[in-house]
Design an enzyme around this catalytic site. Structure first.
Site, PDB file in Angstrom:
ATOM      1  CE  LYS A  13       0.508  -1.887 -13.712  1.00 37.27           C
ATOM      2  NZ  LYS A  13       0.958  -0.492 -13.600  1.00 37.27           N
ATOM      3  NE  ARG A  88       5.641  -1.875 -16.803  1.00 34.78           N
ATOM      4  CZ  ARG A  88       5.210  -2.175 -15.587  1.00 34.78           C
ATOM      5  NH1 ARG A  88       4.776  -3.381 -15.310  1.00 34.78           N
ATOM      6  NH2 ARG A  88       5.205  -1.255 -14.652  1.00 34.78           N
ATOM      7  NE  ARG A 127       5.191   2.340  -4.657  1.00 35.49           N
ATOM      8  CZ  ARG A 127       4.891   1.664  -5.752  1.00 35.49           C
ATOM      9  NH1 ARG A 127       3.940   0.761  -5.720  1.00 35.49           N
ATOM     10  NH2 ARG A 127       5.524   1.909  -6.879  1.00 35.49           N
ATOM     11  NE  ARG A 129       8.339  -0.311  -6.382  1.00 36.55           N
ATOM     12  CZ  ARG A 129       7.393  -0.690  -7.246  1.00 36.55           C
ATOM     13  NH1 ARG A 129       6.382  -1.418  -6.829  1.00 36.55           N
ATOM     14  NH2 ARG A 129       7.460  -0.343  -8.506  1.00 36.55           N
ATOM     15  NE  ARG A 140       8.309   3.208 -12.065  1.00 41.37           N
ATOM     16  CZ  ARG A 140       7.816   3.283 -10.830  1.00 41.37           C
ATOM     17  NH1 ARG A 140       8.413   4.078  -9.939  1.00 41.37           N
ATOM     18  NH2 ARG A 140       6.783   2.581 -10.476  1.00 41.37           N
TER      19      ARG A 140
END
Ligand code: B4P
Length: 185
Positions: A13, A88, A127, A129, A140
């Site tokens: 996204k 969400r 990634r 993060r 998640r």
């Protein structure tokens, strides 16, 4: 044009939002970015949000809705906008509908990014993060399945959901999205 980007964490996204913003010069609201800015500024809200985000959960609806309402009331969003990572939950979606009905600005299109969870796990682990550990990503994805995936049917029923295959070359995915958006513009 009023656009929602819907998809699992790591479905792309944020990546595609950047392409859409550059192409259509449309204002972009990312609840993830707004929350990370609060965390970086060490505000009260940021301190509350950090623990939840690091654990892979969803920040409470009232916090997120407050951030969204503040922006949608601003004139710079009157001509259109793109929401990324919001709504969400079903309750966020219903509150958004109520806000937009009041403003006379209904959503034109919802782009759903379809990507399998194995690919998502690989992307997010690469990634690095703070909320991209294997355990947090699993959490998640569970939260997504339980609370966000039902929005696919919610928007399908409204007739404005379009699905994009989110695996493949970033630019090829962007071209597909531009084609869809050009049809509704
Ligand atoms: P977000 O910031 O929304 O992040 P995300 O869902 O993890 O990422 P996104 O789908 O944007 O993936 P990206 O393009 O970055 O949320 C973070 C947290 O904030 C949530 O867990 C929650 O706690 C909180 N939050 C946010 N909104 C909320 C709300 N409304 N209510 C409650 N809580 C909320 O891509 C991921 C990676 O994939 C990148 O490394 C990218 O380079 C790579 N990638 C992208 N496209 C690719 C492709 N085609 N091929 C290969 N790699 C690709």
């Amino acid at each position: 044009m009023r656009i929602i980007l819907l998809g699992a964490p790591g479905s792309g996204k944020g990546t595609q939002a950047e392409k859409i913003v550059n192409h259509y010069k449309i204002p972009h609201i990312s609840t993830g970015d707004l929350l990370r800015a609060e965390v970086a500024a060490d505000t009260d809200l940021g301190r509350k949000a950090k623990a939840i985000m690091d654990g892979g959960g969803l920040v409470s609806d009232d916090i997120v809705l407050g951030m969204i309402a503040k922006r949608l009331e601003d004139d710079s969003y009157a001509e259109g906008f793109m929401l990324d990572g919001f709504p969400r939950t079903l309750s966020q979606a219903q509150s958004l509908d109520a806000m937009l009905t009041q403003l006379g600005q209904p959503v034109d299109i919802v782009i759903f990014f379809d990507v399998d969870y194995g690919e998502i796990m690989q992307r997010l682990l690469a990634r690095k993060r703070a909320d991209d550990t294997e355990e947090t990503i699993r959490k998640r994805l569970e939260v997504y399945e339980a609370q966000t995936a039902p929005l696919i049917d919610y928007y399908k029923a409204k007739g404005n959901l379009r699905t994009v295959q989110g695996a493949g070359e970033v630019d090829a995915i962007a071209q597909h999205i531009f084609q869809i958006l050009d049809e509704v513009r």
